[in-house]
Design an enzyme around this catalytic site. Structure first.
Site, short mmCIF file in Angstrom:
data_model
loop_
_atom_site.label_atom_id
_atom_site.label_comp_id
_atom_site.label_asym_id
_atom_site.label_seq_id
_atom_site.Cartn_x
_atom_site.Cartn_y
_atom_site.Cartn_z
N LYS A 91 0.83 -1.23 0.00
CA LYS A 91 0.00 0.00 0.00
C LYS A 91 0.85 1.26 0.00
O LYS A 91 1.95 1.26 0.52
CB LYS A 91 -0.92 0.02 1.23
CG LYS A 91 -1.98 -1.05 1.17
CD LYS A 91 -2.88 -1.00 2.39
CE LYS A 91 -3.91 -2.12 2.34
NZ LYS A 91 -4.65 -2.22 3.60
N ARG B 26 -14.06 -8.93 9.15
CA ARG B 26 -15.29 -8.29 8.68
C ARG B 26 -16.19 -9.25 7.93
O ARG B 26 -17.39 -9.12 7.93
CB ARG B 26 -14.95 -7.11 7.76
CG ARG B 26 -14.30 -5.95 8.48
CD ARG B 26 -13.72 -4.98 7.51
NE ARG B 26 -12.73 -5.65 6.67
CZ ARG B 26 -12.23 -5.15 5.56
NH1 ARG B 26 -12.62 -3.99 5.13
NH2 ARG B 26 -11.33 -5.83 4.87
N SER C 170 -10.64 1.51 5.00
CA SER C 170 -10.02 2.83 4.86
C SER C 170 -10.10 3.31 3.42
O SER C 170 -10.31 4.50 3.16
CB SER C 170 -8.56 2.76 5.33
OG SER C 170 -8.50 2.37 6.67
N1 COA Z 1 -13.31 -2.25 10.45
C1 COA Z 1 -13.20 -1.59 9.29
N2 COA Z 1 -12.19 -1.78 8.42
C2 COA Z 1 -11.28 -2.68 8.74
C3 COA Z 1 -11.33 -3.42 9.92
C4 COA Z 1 -12.40 -3.16 10.80
N3 COA Z 1 -12.53 -3.81 11.95
N4 COA Z 1 -10.28 -4.24 9.95
C5 COA Z 1 -9.58 -4.03 8.83
N5 COA Z 1 -10.20 -3.09 8.10
C6 COA Z 1 -9.79 -2.60 6.78
C7 COA Z 1 -8.53 -1.79 6.83
O1 COA Z 1 -8.80 -0.41 6.96
C8 COA Z 1 -7.92 -2.10 5.49
O2 COA Z 1 -8.52 -1.24 4.52
P1 COA Z 1 -7.71 -0.82 3.21
O3 COA Z 1 -7.30 -2.10 2.52
O4 COA Z 1 -8.71 -0.07 2.45
O5 COA Z 1 -6.52 -0.02 3.68
C9 COA Z 1 -8.38 -3.51 5.18
O6 COA Z 1 -9.50 -3.72 6.00
C10 COA Z 1 -7.35 -4.55 5.43
O7 COA Z 1 -6.98 -4.48 6.78
P2 COA Z 1 -5.72 -5.31 7.30
O8 COA Z 1 -5.79 -6.70 6.78
O9 COA Z 1 -5.65 -5.12 8.78
O10 COA Z 1 -4.52 -4.63 6.53
P3 COA Z 1 -3.72 -3.34 6.92
O11 COA Z 1 -3.05 -2.85 5.69
O12 COA Z 1 -4.57 -2.37 7.65
O13 COA Z 1 -2.62 -3.89 7.94
C11 COA Z 1 -0.45 -4.85 8.47
C12 COA Z 1 -1.68 -4.88 7.55
C13 COA Z 1 0.16 -3.44 8.48
C14 COA Z 1 -0.89 -5.22 9.90
C15 COA Z 1 0.56 -5.90 7.94
O14 COA Z 1 0.90 -5.56 6.61
C16 COA Z 1 1.81 -5.98 8.80
O15 COA Z 1 1.80 -6.66 9.82
N6 COA Z 1 2.86 -5.22 8.40
C17 COA Z 1 4.11 -5.17 9.16
C18 COA Z 1 5.21 -5.94 8.46
C19 COA Z 1 5.05 -7.41 8.71
O16 COA Z 1 5.16 -7.91 9.84
N7 COA Z 1 4.79 -8.14 7.61
C20 COA Z 1 4.75 -9.57 7.62
C21 COA Z 1 3.48 -10.12 8.14
S1 COA Z 1 3.54 -11.86 7.93
#
Ligand code: COA
Length: 161
Positions: free
Chosen positions: A41, A90, A128
């Site tokens: 992203k 979700r 988001s």
């Molecule tokens: N309500 C509403 N929206 C939600 C939600 C909730 N309860 N939970 C998740 N979402 C949305 C998020 O806003 C996100 O929307 P977007 O795709 O439009 O941005 C989507 O659902 C996906 O959420 P999520 O799966 O939590 O992805 P993320 O990008 O927000 O977070 C990280 C992912 C940052 C936690 C993950 O990439 C990470 O751990 N990064 C660190 C590096 C790492 O350790 N990588 C290896 C992992 S094996």
């Protein structure tokens, strides 16, 4: 003391995220909201802005705080001395990706447990990206983000136009 880490991009925090944070704050002594990088992203808000928006949204939750970390989730969790990661589910469509992430994290650090919380039905369609898209197209997104940050999101989108 029980500490849970709630990770995400939070670009920006939505009502769905806040619902999970509130419910987590009842279950754990402390909830650390970890603003992390998702390498697939390109965020609209800077890391500092995302942390600030979470702080504004959670000001009434004394046992929650937001922190940015530029690294692996498991390293952040270990650094804190925590061993629980909370994720919101979700829909069934979230499951496959979250399942993979949970297993990868478990493989990286077997001591860390991932707990899935079922998202409130009212928030199951929010993400988001959806917030940014509606805001960008001039639609009403007031019900989708915490009221404390509505103007910040609006202004950021307007600036970017
Ligand atoms: N309500 C509403 N929206 C939600 C939600 C909730 N309860 N939970 C998740 N979402 C949305 C998020 O806003 C996100 O929307 P977007 O795709 O439009 O941005 C989507 O659902 C996906 O959420 P999520 O799966 O939590 O992805 P993320 O990008 O927000 O977070 C990280 C992912 C940052 C936690 C993950 O990439 C990470 O751990 N990064 C660190 C590096 C790492 O350790 N990588 C290896 C992992 S094996």
């Amino acid at each position: 003391m029980s500490i849970a880490v709630y990770p995400g991009s939070f670009d920006p925090i939505t009502c769905g995220h806040l619902d999970i944070i509130r419910r987590g704050s009842v279950l754990f002594d402390e909830v650390i909201i970890a603003v992390l990088n998702n390498s697939s992203k390109n965020p609209l808000f800077s890391a500092e802005e995302r942390v600030r928006l979470i702080e504004k949204s959670t000001a009434d939750l004394p046992n929650c705080r937001a922190v940015y970390f530029d690294g692996l989730l498991v390293d952040f969790v270990t650094k804190l001395g925590a061993n629980v990661v909370i994720k919101g589910l979700r829909a069934i469509s979230d499951f496959e990706y979250e399942f993979q992430m949970a297993l990868l994290n478990k493989n990286l650090n077997p001591d860390i447990e991932t707990l899935f919380m079922v998202t409130n039905a009212n928030h199951s369609y929010i993400s988001s990206s959806v917030v940014k898209e509606i805001a960008n197209l001039g639609g009403d997104f007031a019900d989708l983000v915490p009221k404390e940050i509505f103007n910040d999101v609006k202004q950021k989108i307007e600036k970017g136009r």
